[in-house]
Structure formats: C-alpha cells, structure tokens
Design a protein around this motif. Structure first.
Motif, PDB file in Angstrom:
ATOM      1  N   TYR A 275       0.569 -45.200   7.513  1.00 32.81           N
ATOM      2  CA  TYR A 275       1.388 -46.336   7.051  1.00 32.81           C
ATOM      3  C   TYR A 275       2.796 -46.210   7.633  1.00 32.81           C
ATOM      4  O   TYR A 275       3.401 -45.138   7.614  1.00 32.81           O
ATOM      5  CB  TYR A 275       1.433 -46.350   5.528  1.00 32.81           C
ATOM      6  CG  TYR A 275       2.323 -47.427   4.959  1.00 32.81           C
ATOM      7  CD1 TYR A 275       2.115 -48.768   5.260  1.00 32.81           C
ATOM      8  CD2 TYR A 275       3.398 -47.100   4.117  1.00 32.81           C
ATOM      9  CE1 TYR A 275       2.928 -49.752   4.749  1.00 32.81           C
ATOM     10  CE2 TYR A 275       4.216 -48.078   3.590  1.00 32.81           C
ATOM     11  CZ  TYR A 275       3.986 -49.403   3.914  1.00 32.81           C
ATOM     12  OH  TYR A 275       4.795 -50.377   3.409  1.00 32.81           O
ATOM     13  N   LYS A 277       6.815 -48.299   8.402  1.00 28.89           N
ATOM     14  CA  LYS A 277       7.747 -49.360   8.037  1.00 28.89           C
ATOM     15  C   LYS A 277       8.617 -49.668   9.250  1.00 28.89           C
ATOM     16  O   LYS A 277       8.990 -48.767  10.005  1.00 28.89           O
ATOM     17  CB  LYS A 277       8.639 -48.937   6.863  1.00 28.89           C
ATOM     18  CG  LYS A 277       7.931 -48.906   5.521  1.00 28.89           C
ATOM     19  CD  LYS A 277       8.904 -48.591   4.392  1.00 28.89           C
ATOM     20  CE  LYS A 277       8.204 -48.588   3.045  1.00 28.89           C
ATOM     21  NZ  LYS A 277       9.134 -48.253   1.935  1.00 28.89           N
ATOM     22  N   CYS A 279      12.161 -50.837  10.524  1.00 34.68           N
ATOM     23  CA  CYS A 279      13.544 -50.872  10.056  1.00 34.68           C
ATOM     24  C   CYS A 279      14.487 -51.221  11.204  1.00 34.68           C
ATOM     25  O   CYS A 279      14.186 -50.943  12.372  1.00 34.68           O
ATOM     26  CB  CYS A 279      13.963 -49.517   9.477  1.00 34.68           C
ATOM     27  SG  CYS A 279      13.017 -49.009   8.039  1.00 34.68           S
ATOM     28  N   ASP A 301      15.199 -52.321   5.715  1.00 37.56           N
ATOM     29  CA  ASP A 301      13.738 -52.372   5.751  1.00 37.56           C
ATOM     30  C   ASP A 301      13.300 -53.799   6.047  1.00 37.56           C
ATOM     31  O   ASP A 301      13.465 -54.701   5.219  1.00 37.56           O
ATOM     32  CB  ASP A 301      13.174 -51.894   4.403  1.00 37.56           C
ATOM     33  CG  ASP A 301      11.641 -51.803   4.423  1.00 37.56           C
ATOM     34  OD1 ASP A 301      11.047 -52.118   5.462  1.00 37.56           O
ATOM     35  OD2 ASP A 301      11.065 -51.418   3.395  1.00 37.56           O
ATOM     36  N   THR A 303      10.152 -54.616   6.978  1.00 37.24           N
ATOM     37  CA  THR A 303       8.691 -54.685   6.950  1.00 37.24           C
ATOM     38  C   THR A 303       8.208 -55.980   6.313  1.00 37.24           C
ATOM     39  O   THR A 303       7.376 -56.698   6.879  1.00 37.24           O
ATOM     40  CB  THR A 303       8.113 -53.476   6.181  1.00 37.24           C
ATOM     41  OG1 THR A 303       8.680 -52.280   6.711  1.00 37.24           O
ATOM     42  CG2 THR A 303       6.609 -53.435   6.309  1.00 37.24           C
ATOM     43  N   HIS A 304       8.742 -56.293   5.118  1.00 36.72           N
ATOM     44  CA  HIS A 304       8.297 -57.505   4.412  1.00 36.72           C
ATOM     45  C   HIS A 304       8.697 -58.767   5.179  1.00 36.72           C
ATOM     46  O   HIS A 304       7.963 -59.755   5.186  1.00 36.72           O
ATOM     47  CB  HIS A 304       8.870 -57.541   3.003  1.00 36.72           C
ATOM     48  CG  HIS A 304       8.347 -56.464   2.117  1.00 36.72           C
ATOM     49  ND1 HIS A 304       6.993 -56.270   1.914  1.00 36.72           N
ATOM     50  CD2 HIS A 304       8.974 -55.509   1.388  1.00 36.72           C
ATOM     51  CE1 HIS A 304       6.814 -55.258   1.097  1.00 36.72           C
ATOM     52  NE2 HIS A 304       7.992 -54.764   0.768  1.00 36.72           N
TER      53      HIS A 304
END
Length: 530
Positions: A275, A277, A279, A301, A303-304
């Motif tokens: 996993y 992320k 950034c 972050d 990612t979303h």
C-alpha cells in the motif's frame, strides 16, 4: 531613594498600638500550613525558584564571602525556599524561620518582607530598624518580584546578613538581581506560550511536518506526519526505513545548496502489503543570517485527491459510455425483437429446430445484455412500500431452490425475526438477492451450502442480510473492485449486474459489505436502515 523611615515608623507604631507587641520579647514563629500546602506553594513557584537560585548564586559570589541567608516567599508572605550561611541559619532557627512560616507584622514585628509586600517596593531594614530587639543584629534586604502579564506580585526575594556586614549597596545588588530574574521569567513565560502556540499550530494542521538541524538530523515533527506515514517516526529513523531514505535525499539537497524545493510528487511506501500514498513535498532551508541551520519539510497527502480525480475520469467515461450504450441499446433492441419473432415463426415450420434454438438463445442473451445497459443508464427510482423482509427472503429462496437442487446446492435461511417490516422497493431488493445468490451458486461448481441469515441491530437501527457461500472465494484486489462497472470475475460476464445491485442498495441508503478469501468462500452483508 526610597524613604524607608516613613514605612518603618508607621510599622513600629502599628506593632505597639495595634498588635500589642513587646520589643523585648523574642519572636517565635510557627508553621501555619500543612506540609502538603507548603509543597503545593513551592511547586507553584518551581519555575521561578530555579531562576532565582541561579541569579542569587551569582549575587552571593559578588558579595565576596559575606555570611548571607537567601529567603524566597510567595505573594502571601509564606517562605517557600531558604538557604545560606550556617552562622545565619543558626540565628534564624532560634526564632523558627523555616519553610511554611508566614512573615506577618503581628507575629514578627517590623520586617522587610511584610513592608515589601505591602508597599510593593524594595525595602532595607538594618539592626534597630526592626521592632524586635532580637533582630537588631540582622540586616535584611527584600525586593518584591512579578512576571505575570498584569504585574500582580508573585513573591519576594530577601538576603539577610549581620549588621557587621550591612551595606547600602546590598539593596541595589538585590534589586538589580530581581530585575534580571523578572526579565528571565518573563522571557521563559513568553517562550512557553510561543512553544504551546507552535505545538497547537503544528499539530492542528493536516500537513505532515518535520524539521532537521544543519546535519539533516530530525529535531521536530508533528502528529500529522506520523498519521500520513502510518509509522512512529523514531522507530522509522532507527530502522532506516525507505520512507526516510526518500525524504532525506531532498533534505540533503536543500541543506547543501540552500534552495527551496516545491511540489515534488513522492510515492511513499506504507506497509509490507504494497500500500502506498502519493504526497506532495516541499522542503525549505532555515537560515540564521546567512548560515543554514536546518530544513523544514512539509507533506500534503494527495492520495484521496488523486483517487477522486480518477473516479471523476471514470465517471466521465461511464457517462459517455452510458449515453452511447443507451443509444446503442435503443437501436439494437428493435431489430432484435423482430429477428427473435421471425426466428420463432421459422422454427414452427422448420425441421432443423435445434439450430434455431441456438440462434434464439444467443439472441435472447444479447437482448439481456442490452437491457442491462438500459438499466445501467437509468437512475435508480424506488417504488417503496412496507414489506416483510423474512417473507421476501423466503420467497426468493423458494424461487432459487429449483436451480439449487440441479447444482447440488442447499440453501439455508435463518432469521431472528418472523416479522420484520421495512419500507423498501421489494422488487429491486429481490433482484439484489437473486443476483448475489446466483453468484454464490456460480462460485460452487461442485455444490455446497449457501447460508442466508437475517438479523437486526437495534443500537445501529439497521437490518443485516448475510449471504455466505462455500465457494472458491476471491482475492483482496478482486473484492475491492466489486461493484465497479464492467469488472467481472466471470468469463462470459459483462460486469454490470453488481454495479446495479450497489446502486439499488445505495438508493435505499444502505451499504454492501463483502468479505472473501481464496478457497474459503465469500460473505456478503446487505445493510439496510430501519
């Protein structure tokens, strides 16, 4: 210069007329508070006492061996700290001067501590300035101090020596020392407030922040950085984690050339399962004048954001595809209907019916796929009515039993309720049940058991329909993709059936939870609000 005579005369008059003290009697002081209260008062001045002791040690050094006693009181006149020359200590012990004693005029007569607290000015009493004859051999110098924002008195600092060593410069030295003490305490208080504000600002931001010294060693970080990296920073540094390797390279570059790095996209590894992320990293050099003293790095972050961006792209693709599918379905459905009808007429007058059966079967399959395209394009409109859920499930199970027997599958239904009514679109919920039960059948080519359980959660105000099979199961990646349009684990599937199911449950304000493991079967939970 302060006119001490006015203060001293007024105090002596009060000692004689108001308090009725006899100057020939030796004052004997007693501790008027408990040891716990003494400790509490001392702890409340703990920060000040450290600073006072530091500066008073310097003052004693400059006084050149003068036998001196240092006494610190709080704003109420209670002694919280006392230390000094043994010869002076013997004298004060004889009248009971110790931690916890309160200097009051009615007890100890005219004294520098009471006068300093009363007039909020430095006071000097030498020899007979004291009311009590027992104190005529002592010279006392007291200065009040304060470091609060409103300038309220915090306490007093006193030096006591014998009259033989009395010197009017001692009060000046003490006043100067107390001024330094106040400045230091105010500076510490300001720094403490700034530190608190700094921590609040750093830890309230969603940005991950780290600061390093000029050698790139970590000196500060915030909780958001640990949350983003999902690791304890100290443990990560000790293990030389690859997250730190990724970051350290940019920090070293900034420390070497002094130039800011902005908006560098980093893919941070988060766990051993792969996993990650995404950034955005900024690294800024910290200067003291022209010298680099460290680096400041912050992480956002993203990612979303990227996930939402990808979902938007997929949504736009689906919207375009949906429009195309709707038009295509409309154009194909009409000739399909004519072809199927004419083929059925041919079958009635043709001996080669088996070929026509195949043609009709394939045409009907095309028609089914076209109908799914139409359903996918249409918004999920519900026609809700009160429905008894156990009865709905029983009817669905009965409908599926014929296929189940043919495939050597046993369907078991358990319910904690014989009657559980919900306002739902029963036809669409039935469609969802059929779809998931059918999927369970297809996952068990060698037969098995499908267990359906209905439960109710009063605390969450929810109804749960669990469908558990003993099939081949799925990988974690496959489970995560379920419900996405055109994803399917079947060779001949189009991947639209589950998408429609998810839309139906979502329209009911419910959710679908799926757990599966390869070789262990699959469990589907249909959660509906009451």
């Amino acid at each position: 210069m302060i006119d001490f005579e006015t203060y001293i005369k007024a105090s002596k008059r009060e000692c004689e007329e108001l308090h009725g003290l006899d100057p020939t009697e030796r004052p004997v002081l007693e501790v008027g508070i408990t040891p716990e209260e003494v400790q509490q008062r001392k702890q409340s001045l703990e920060q000040a006492l450290h600073v006072i002791q530091h500066f008073m040690q310097k003052l004693l050094y400059y006084m050149g061996g003068t036998p001196t006693l240092v006494v610190t009181t709080d704003k109420d006149g209670y002694i919280v700290d006392i230390y000094g020359d043994p010869s002076i200590m013997e004298m004060v012990d004889s009248i009971g001067i110790q931690a916890g004693v309160k200097f009051e005029e009615k007890e100890v007569g005219t004294n520098s501590i009471s006068l300093a607290l009363s007039h909020e000015e430095p006071i000097a009493l030498v020899g007979t300035d004291h009311f009590q004859h027992a104190l005529s051999g002592v010279a006392c110098y007291t200065a009040p101090f304060s470091y609060s924002d409103d300038d309220r008195l915090t306490g007093t600092v006193s030096i006591m020596t014998t009259v033989d060593y009395a010197n009017h410069f001692h009060l000046g030295l003490l006043s100067s020392a107390v001024d330094s003490i106040e400045r230091e305490l105010r500076l510490q208080e300001k720094n403490n407030k700034l530190e608190i504000l700094n921590q609040v600002l750093i830890n309230s931001t969603p940005l991950g922040i780290i600061m390093t010294d000029e050698n790139g060693e970590l000196i500060e970080y915030n909780t958001a950085f640990e949350e983003i990296t999902e690791n304890n920073v100290k443990q990560v540094i000790e293990k030389e984690h690859k997250q730190i390797h990724l970051i350290r390279g940019y920090i070293d570059t900034v420390l070497s050339n002094g130039e800011t790095i902005k908006n560098v996209e980093l893919t941070l590894p988060i766990n051993e399962e792969g996993y990650t992320k995404i950034c955005l990293l900024d690294v800024i050099p910290l200067f003291n004048g022209e010298k680099i003293i460290g680096a400041f790095a912050q992480f956002r972050d993203m990612t979303h954001y990227y996930e939402l961006q990808q979902q938007l792209i997929e949504s736009e693709k689906l919207s375009t595809l949906g429009k195309f599918g709707a038009g295509l379905a409309h154009e194909i459905r009409n000739p399909l209907t004519s072809i199927i009808g004419l083929t059925q007429l041919l079958r009635e007058n043709n001996n080669q019916n088996k070929y026509l059966d195949i043609i009709i079967g394939e045409l009907e399959r095309i028609q089914s796929l076209v109908n799914q395209f139409v359903l996918l394009r249409k918004p999920t409109d519900l026609k809700t009515e009160t429905c008894n859920v156990p009865t709905l499930i029983e009817n669905t199970v009965e409908l599926m039993n014929s296929n189940a027997h043919l495939q050597d599958i046993d369907i078991q239904f358990d319910s904690t309720h014989s009657e559980l009514k919900l306002d739902i679109d029963h036809a669409k919920i039935k469609q969802v049940l059929i779809n998931f039960i059918k999927n369970a059948f297809e996952s068990m080519p060698n037969g098995g058991e499908v267990h359906i359980q209905l439960t109710s959660n009063a605390e969450e105000n929810e109804v749960n329909i669990a469908i558990q099979d003993q099939g081949i199961g799925m990988t974690k990646d496959q489970v995560n993709k379920l419900g996405k349009p055109f994803f399917t684990t079947k060779e001949s599937g189009m991947g639209m059936g589950l998408t429609i199911c998810f839309d139906i449950i979502k329209a009911h304000h419910g959710e679908i939870k799926i757990e599966s493991e390869e070789g262990e079967g699959t469990r589907v939970d249909l959660v509906l609000p009451k």
